[in-house]
Design a protein around this motif. Structure first.
Motif, PDB file in Angstrom:
ATOM      1  N   ARG A 152      41.821  -2.256  -4.500  1.00  0.00           N
ATOM      2  CA  ARG A 152      41.849  -0.878  -3.996  1.00  0.00           C
ATOM      3  C   ARG A 152      41.466  -0.841  -2.521  1.00  0.00           C
ATOM      4  O   ARG A 152      42.143  -0.197  -1.706  1.00  0.00           O
ATOM      5  CB  ARG A 152      40.911   0.006  -4.819  1.00  0.00           C
ATOM      6  N   GLU A 153      40.389  -1.538  -2.172  1.00  0.00           N
ATOM      7  CA  GLU A 153      39.924  -1.557  -0.781  1.00  0.00           C
ATOM      8  C   GLU A 153      40.979  -2.165   0.139  1.00  0.00           C
ATOM      9  O   GLU A 153      41.236  -1.645   1.228  1.00  0.00           O
ATOM     10  CB  GLU A 153      38.620  -2.351  -0.680  1.00  0.00           C
ATOM     11  N   ASP A 154      41.603  -3.262  -0.297  1.00  0.00           N
ATOM     12  CA  ASP A 154      42.600  -3.944   0.533  1.00  0.00           C
ATOM     13  C   ASP A 154      43.831  -3.072   0.754  1.00  0.00           C
ATOM     14  O   ASP A 154      44.374  -3.017   1.865  1.00  0.00           O
ATOM     15  CB  ASP A 154      43.009  -5.265  -0.118  1.00  0.00           C
ATOM     16  N   ILE A 155      44.262  -2.390  -0.296  1.00  0.00           N
ATOM     17  CA  ILE A 155      45.448  -1.527  -0.180  1.00  0.00           C
ATOM     18  C   ILE A 155      45.140  -0.311   0.679  1.00  0.00           C
ATOM     19  O   ILE A 155      45.955   0.098   1.519  1.00  0.00           O
ATOM     20  CB  ILE A 155      45.948  -1.113  -1.581  1.00  0.00           C
ATOM     21  N   GLU A 156      43.950   0.259   0.503  1.00  0.00           N
ATOM     22  CA  GLU A 156      43.575   1.428   1.315  1.00  0.00           C
ATOM     23  C   GLU A 156      43.438   1.055   2.793  1.00  0.00           C
ATOM     24  O   GLU A 156      43.777   1.853   3.675  1.00  0.00           O
ATOM     25  CB  GLU A 156      42.278   2.040   0.780  1.00  0.00           C
ATOM     26  N   THR A 157      42.939  -0.149   3.061  1.00  0.00           N
ATOM     27  CA  THR A 157      42.847  -0.624   4.450  1.00  0.00           C
ATOM     28  C   THR A 157      44.230  -0.723   5.066  1.00  0.00           C
ATOM     29  O   THR A 157      44.450  -0.358   6.234  1.00  0.00           O
ATOM     30  CB  THR A 157      42.149  -1.999   4.504  1.00  0.00           C
ATOM     31  N   PHE A 158      45.188  -1.214   4.284  1.00  0.00           N
ATOM     32  CA  PHE A 158      46.569  -1.337   4.757  1.00  0.00           C
ATOM     33  C   PHE A 158      47.178   0.045   5.002  1.00  0.00           C
ATOM     34  O   PHE A 158      47.869   0.268   6.003  1.00  0.00           O
ATOM     35  CB  PHE A 158      47.397  -2.106   3.732  1.00  0.00           C
ATOM     36  N   PHE A 159      46.906   0.985   4.100  1.00  0.00           N
ATOM     37  CA  PHE A 159      47.412   2.356   4.277  1.00  0.00           C
ATOM     38  C   PHE A 159      46.874   2.983   5.563  1.00  0.00           C
ATOM     39  O   PHE A 159      47.592   3.686   6.282  1.00  0.00           O
ATOM     40  CB  PHE A 159      47.004   3.229   3.085  1.00  0.00           C
ATOM     41  N   LEU A 160      45.588   2.719   5.842  1.00  0.00           N
ATOM     42  CA  LEU A 160      44.975   3.261   7.059  1.00  0.00           C
ATOM     43  C   LEU A 160      45.652   2.674   8.295  1.00  0.00           C
ATOM     44  O   LEU A 160      45.922   3.394   9.272  1.00  0.00           O
ATOM     45  CB  LEU A 160      43.475   2.941   7.067  1.00  0.00           C
ATOM     46  N   PHE A 161      45.955   1.383   8.269  1.00  0.00           N
ATOM     47  CA  PHE A 161      46.671   0.727   9.361  1.00  0.00           C
ATOM     48  C   PHE A 161      48.040   1.371   9.562  1.00  0.00           C
ATOM     49  O   PHE A 161      48.446   1.665  10.710  1.00  0.00           O
ATOM     50  CB  PHE A 161      46.826  -0.763   9.066  1.00  0.00           C
ATOM     51  N   LEU A 162      48.774   1.609   8.475  1.00  0.00           N
ATOM     52  CA  LEU A 162      50.102   2.220   8.575  1.00  0.00           C
ATOM     53  C   LEU A 162      50.019   3.617   9.166  1.00  0.00           C
ATOM     54  O   LEU A 162      50.868   4.019   9.971  1.00  0.00           O
ATOM     55  CB  LEU A 162      50.763   2.278   7.186  1.00  0.00           C
ATOM     56  N   GLN A 163      48.981   4.339   8.761  1.00  0.00           N
ATOM     57  CA  GLN A 163      48.799   5.694   9.290  1.00  0.00           C
ATOM     58  C   GLN A 163      48.569   5.659  10.802  1.00  0.00           C
ATOM     59  O   GLN A 163      49.122   6.479  11.552  1.00  0.00           O
ATOM     60  CB  GLN A 163      47.608   6.348   8.577  1.00  0.00           C
ATOM     61  N   GLN A 164      47.763   4.700  11.242  1.00  0.00           N
ATOM     62  CA  GLN A 164      47.488   4.567  12.678  1.00  0.00           C
ATOM     63  C   GLN A 164      48.734   4.160  13.458  1.00  0.00           C
ATOM     64  O   GLN A 164      48.882   4.504  14.632  1.00  0.00           O
ATOM     65  CB  GLN A 164      46.377   3.521  12.881  1.00  0.00           C
ATOM     66  N   GLU A 165      49.634   3.415  12.795  1.00  0.00           N
ATOM     67  CA  GLU A 165      50.874   2.982  13.428  1.00  0.00           C
ATOM     68  C   GLU A 165      51.988   4.025  13.305  1.00  0.00           C
ATOM     69  O   GLU A 165      53.097   3.812  13.787  1.00  0.00           O
ATOM     70  CB  GLU A 165      51.352   1.658  12.808  1.00  0.00           C
ATOM     71  N   GLY A 166      51.707   5.138  12.625  1.00  0.00           N
ATOM     72  CA  GLY A 166      52.698   6.184  12.451  1.00  0.00           C
ATOM     73  C   GLY A 166      53.801   5.829  11.465  1.00  0.00           C
ATOM     74  O   GLY A 166      54.925   6.318  11.571  1.00  0.00           O
ATOM     75  N   ILE A 167      53.486   4.959  10.496  1.00  0.00           N
ATOM     76  CA  ILE A 167      54.470   4.537   9.489  1.00  0.00           C
ATOM     77  C   ILE A 167      54.139   5.237   8.174  1.00  0.00           C
ATOM     78  O   ILE A 167      53.005   5.149   7.681  1.00  0.00           O
ATOM     79  CB  ILE A 167      54.443   3.004   9.305  1.00  0.00           C
ATOM     80  N   HIS A 168      55.127   5.927   7.607  1.00  0.00           N
ATOM     81  CA  HIS A 168      54.872   6.740   6.418  1.00  0.00           C
ATOM     82  C   HIS A 168      55.730   6.336   5.221  1.00  0.00           C
ATOM     83  O   HIS A 168      55.665   6.982   4.175  1.00  0.00           O
ATOM     84  CB  HIS A 168      55.098   8.224   6.742  1.00  0.00           C
ATOM     85  N   ASP A 169      56.520   5.304   5.360  1.00  0.00           N
ATOM     86  CA  ASP A 169      57.392   4.871   4.267  1.00  0.00           C
ATOM     87  C   ASP A 169      57.131   3.395   3.962  1.00  0.00           C
ATOM     88  O   ASP A 169      57.341   2.528   4.814  1.00  0.00           O
ATOM     89  CB  ASP A 169      58.862   5.081   4.650  1.00  0.00           C
ATOM     90  N   LEU A 170      56.669   3.112   2.758  1.00  0.00           N
ATOM     91  CA  LEU A 170      56.321   1.735   2.391  1.00  0.00           C
ATOM     92  C   LEU A 170      57.528   0.804   2.368  1.00  0.00           C
ATOM     93  O   LEU A 170      57.379  -0.407   2.459  1.00  0.00           O
ATOM     94  CB  LEU A 170      55.647   1.720   1.009  1.00  0.00           C
ATOM     95  N   SER A 171      58.705   1.358   2.271  1.00  0.00           N
ATOM     96  CA  SER A 171      59.911   0.522   2.251  1.00  0.00           C
ATOM     97  C   SER A 171      60.361   0.126   3.656  1.00  0.00           C
ATOM     98  O   SER A 171      61.279  -0.670   3.817  1.00  0.00           O
ATOM     99  CB  SER A 171      61.051   1.249   1.525  1.00  0.00           C
ATOM    100  N   ASN A 172      59.695   0.692   4.682  1.00  0.00           N
ATOM    101  CA  ASN A 172      60.071   0.378   6.061  1.00  0.00           C
ATOM    102  C   ASN A 172      59.254  -0.766   6.658  1.00  0.00           C
ATOM    103  O   ASN A 172      59.349  -1.045   7.848  1.00  0.00           O
ATOM    104  CB  ASN A 172      59.896   1.626   6.951  1.00  0.00           C
ATOM    105  N   ILE A 173      58.472  -1.422   5.840  1.00  0.00           N
ATOM    106  CA  ILE A 173      57.630  -2.508   6.345  1.00  0.00           C
ATOM    107  C   ILE A 173      58.471  -3.778   6.493  1.00  0.00           C
ATOM    108  O   ILE A 173      59.126  -4.212   5.543  1.00  0.00           O
ATOM    109  CB  ILE A 173      56.454  -2.787   5.379  1.00  0.00           C
ATOM    110  N   ASP A 174      58.454  -4.361   7.688  1.00  0.00           N
ATOM    111  CA  ASP A 174      59.179  -5.602   7.909  1.00  0.00           C
ATOM    112  C   ASP A 174      58.226  -6.678   8.419  1.00  0.00           C
ATOM    113  O   ASP A 174      57.015  -6.457   8.530  1.00  0.00           O
ATOM    114  CB  ASP A 174      60.339  -5.390   8.887  1.00  0.00           C
ATOM    115  N   GLN A 175      58.776  -7.850   8.756  1.00  0.00           N
ATOM    116  CA  GLN A 175      57.947  -8.972   9.188  1.00  0.00           C
ATOM    117  C   GLN A 175      57.176  -8.670  10.471  1.00  0.00           C
ATOM    118  O   GLN A 175      56.047  -9.132  10.654  1.00  0.00           O
ATOM    119  CB  GLN A 175      58.823 -10.217   9.391  1.00  0.00           C
TER     120      GLN A 175
END
Length: 291
Positions: free
Chosen positions: A19-42
């Motif tokens: 849970r902590e690891d996934i929430e940390t990743f979500f926070l990173f995506l939010q800071q990067e302005g990314i809102h779609d989990l399918s848009n994550i690339d390398q």
């Protein structure tokens, strides 16, 4: 989280870290302005890894976070939420496996001498210690043991481990005596204090099933009574079990099966030997070690 708990039978600690690891990743995506989990690339994965290293996290922590997210995306692929797993080809940073801490025989003998075996709680504590040392089971496995799991006729315990994988573990005469005494006497007295019946073996002072935390507190009090200067937790008894087994000549595969390890590499961390054991092997093996 429900998938981890119900289908994977993950421990509370595993679920907590996922849970902590996934929430940390979500926070990173939010800071990067990314809102779609399918848009994550390398590229985004590399930026995320850089952010983790910039936090000066250990290789072990980074490795765990990558594993958590890899499993998370694998789950989403299964449910057709995403079509690709951007973490599938990310190589985990190499981590050094520290030698597990263990108790010397003299230290653990002191623990066996502290319990008052005329008292119900003392009988329970002795049976708990003997069981953990005799079998090397995890604290969660110990906490879940019920009366039906013990077969005194052949001296084995049926344990339900990670991923609901079951295994039989033998136990010796010391554990048998302690368990028999506790189950026939002390456990019944504790159970009489409870409002409801219970099949769990290890009970607290009110007759209810012991929790993981309760088992840890019992060991802590036993260490204080024994006046040991080492920190003892249930997993250290597991380490001690494996170390003593290997030092006395048990083969690695047998210890792997007893511990319930899926991979042999998990068991290999116990192949360290004590200085005394190393010296005895040398003296008994080298042609010119003795006159």
């Amino acid at each position: 989280m429900e998938y981890l708990q119900i289908e994977k039978n993950a421990s509370p600690y595993t679920i907590k870290y996922y849970r902590e690891d996934i929430e940390t990743f979500f926070l990173f995506l939010q800071q990067e302005g990314i809102h779609d989990l399918s848009n994550i690339d390398q590229r985004i994965v590399r930026v995320y890894l850089t952010s983790l290293y910039n936090q000066q996290l250990s290789r072990r922590s980074v490795s765990r976070k990558i594993s958590s997210l890899r499993s998370f995306y694998r789950f989403m692929e299964r449910d057709s939420i995403v079509t690709t797993n951007p973490f599938i080809n990310v190589s985990l940073p190499k981590t050094t496996k520290p030698i597990p801490g263990f108790l010397y025989k003299e230290e653990i003998e002191k623990l066996f001498d502290v319990s008052d075996e005329t008292d119900p709680l003392g009988q329970r504590d002795q049976a708990l210690l003997e069981t953990l040392y005799a079998t090397g089971i995890r604290v969660s496995e110990c906490q879940q043991l019920t009366l039906i799991n013990i077969d005194f006729s052949i001296g084995t315990i049926l344990v339900s481990g990670k991923g609901r994988k079951e295994r039989y573990i033998p136990f010796g005469s010391f554990a048998e005596k302690a368990l028999q005494t506790y189950i026939q006497d002390g456990r019944q007295k504790l159970l009489n204090k409870a409002k409801a019946n219970s099949d769990y073996i290890f009970l607290n002072s009110r007759g209810n099933p012991l929790t993981d935390r309760g088992i840890r507190l019992i060991l802590k009090k036993m260490v204080e009574k024994a006046a040991l200067t080492v920190h003892v937790h249930p997993h250290k008894l597991r380490h001690t079990f494996a170390t003593h087994m290997l030092n006395e000549g048990a083969d690695l595969r047998t210890v792997q099966e007893l511990l319930g390890h899926e991979n042999l590499s998990s068991t290999q961390v116990y192949t360290h030997v004590t200085k005394d054991h190393l010296r005895n092997i040398y003296l008994n093996s080298h042609p010119r070690a003795r006159e």
